[in-house]
Design a protein around this motif. Structure first.
Motif, PDB file in Angstrom:
ATOM      1  N   GLN A 199       0.827  -1.210   0.000  1.00 43.01           N
ATOM      2  CA  GLN A 199       0.000   0.000   0.000  1.00 43.01           C
ATOM      3  C   GLN A 199       0.865   1.265   0.000  1.00 43.01           C
ATOM      4  OE1 GLN A 199      -2.587   0.836   3.435  1.00 43.01           O
ATOM      5  NE2 GLN A 199      -4.156   1.468   1.980  1.00 43.01           N
ATOM      6  N   HIS A 200       0.553   2.158  -0.917  1.00 43.49           N
ATOM      7  CA  HIS A 200       1.315   3.405  -0.990  1.00 43.49           C
ATOM      8  C   HIS A 200       0.882   4.368   0.120  1.00 43.49           C
ATOM      9  CE1 HIS A 200       2.135   1.930  -5.117  1.00 43.49           C
ATOM     10  NE2 HIS A 200       3.327   2.380  -4.793  1.00 43.49           N
ATOM     11  N   LEU A 201       1.798   5.246   0.470  1.00 43.63           N
ATOM     12  CA  LEU A 201       1.527   6.156   1.580  1.00 43.63           C
ATOM     13  C   LEU A 201       0.310   7.036   1.306  1.00 43.63           C
ATOM     14  CD1 LEU A 201       2.283   7.315   4.321  1.00 43.63           C
ATOM     15  CD2 LEU A 201       3.975   8.779   3.166  1.00 43.63           C
ATOM     16  N   VAL A 202       0.190   7.552   0.088  1.00 44.31           N
ATOM     17  CA  VAL A 202      -0.944   8.428  -0.201  1.00 44.31           C
ATOM     18  C   VAL A 202      -2.267   7.663  -0.119  1.00 44.31           C
ATOM     19  CG1 VAL A 202      -0.870   8.174  -2.731  1.00 44.31           C
ATOM     20  CG2 VAL A 202      -1.776  10.289  -1.700  1.00 44.31           C
ATOM     21  N   ASP A 203      -2.277   6.410  -0.528  1.00 44.04           N
ATOM     22  CA  ASP A 203      -3.495   5.596  -0.409  1.00 44.04           C
ATOM     23  C   ASP A 203      -3.811   5.336   1.064  1.00 44.04           C
ATOM     24  OD1 ASP A 203      -4.034   5.238  -3.191  1.00 44.04           O
ATOM     25  OD2 ASP A 203      -2.376   3.816  -3.279  1.00 44.04           O
ATOM     26  N   PHE A 204      -2.786   5.067   1.841  1.00 44.69           N
ATOM     27  CA  PHE A 204      -2.976   4.856   3.277  1.00 44.69           C
ATOM     28  C   PHE A 204      -3.619   6.090   3.916  1.00 44.69           C
ATOM     29  CE2 PHE A 204      -1.210   5.551   7.567  1.00 44.69           C
ATOM     30  CZ  PHE A 204      -1.748   4.455   8.227  1.00 44.69           C
ATOM     31  N   LEU A 205      -3.087   7.256   3.606  1.00 49.04           N
ATOM     32  CA  LEU A 205      -3.611   8.489   4.205  1.00 49.04           C
ATOM     33  C   LEU A 205      -5.055   8.734   3.774  1.00 49.04           C
ATOM     34  CD1 LEU A 205      -0.435  10.686   3.646  1.00 49.04           C
ATOM     35  CD2 LEU A 205      -1.293   9.895   5.863  1.00 49.04           C
TER      36      LEU A 205
END
Ligand code: FES
Ligand code: FES
Length: 155
Positions: free
Chosen positions: A24-30
């Protein structure tokens, strides 16, 4: 069954612990896990700058960093910098100069512009253009964006 990893990070000053997929990419996580949808997703491969975030004080592409890579880091998003009023001068200048139209690029653009403000020097217009060259805007033609940033950094 997909493996998950536990990460703990400081997001906009609040400690957050979650189980995440390693991919999971950081922007998706946020956006998906924390509801911080101010960071946008455009190209998803590091070109457009819509996903620009601050990690440990440096601006990064949220689509090129995995959430697990941010474990133990301080992450600041457009929401955090807006709430703390760090962006207030730039937001006012963008508004007054009409430096946005659809607004899709604006959060990333403000994050990149604030990075320049923090350098605390007097950049030329060319240097301003260079600093935001990794942030694409399809609407404005950049002129008004550079005007707004110039007013803040040289004002
Ligand atoms: S979505 Fe990350 S650079 Fe375009
Ligand atoms: S204002 Fe629409 S992409 Fe920049």
């Amino acid at each position: 069954m997909d493996q998950t990893l536990v990460v703990t990070l400081m997001v906009n000053g609040t400690q957050v612990t979650r189980s995440v997929q390693p991919r999971q990419h950081l922007v998706d996580f946020l956006r998906d896990e924390l509801g911080l949808t101010g960071s946008h997703i455009g190209c998803e491969h590091g070109v457009c700058g819509a996903c620009t975030l601050r990690v440990n004080g440096e601006i990064v592409r949220g689509c090129l960093m995995l959430a697990v890579q941010a474990n133990g880091c301080r992450v600041d998003t457009i929401e955090g910098l807006s709430d703390s009023k760090e962006l207030a001068k730039l937001q006012k200048a963008f508004h007054e100069k009409n430096a946005l139209q659809c607004g899709f690029c604006t959060p990333g653009m403000l994050m990149a512009a604030q990075d320049l403000v923090r350098l605390n020097r007097k950049p030329t217009r060319e240097e301003i253009r260079s600093h935001i060259s990794g942030n694409y805007c399809r609407c404005t033609g950049y002129q008004a964006i550079v005007d707004a940033i110039e007013e803040v950094v040289n004002g």
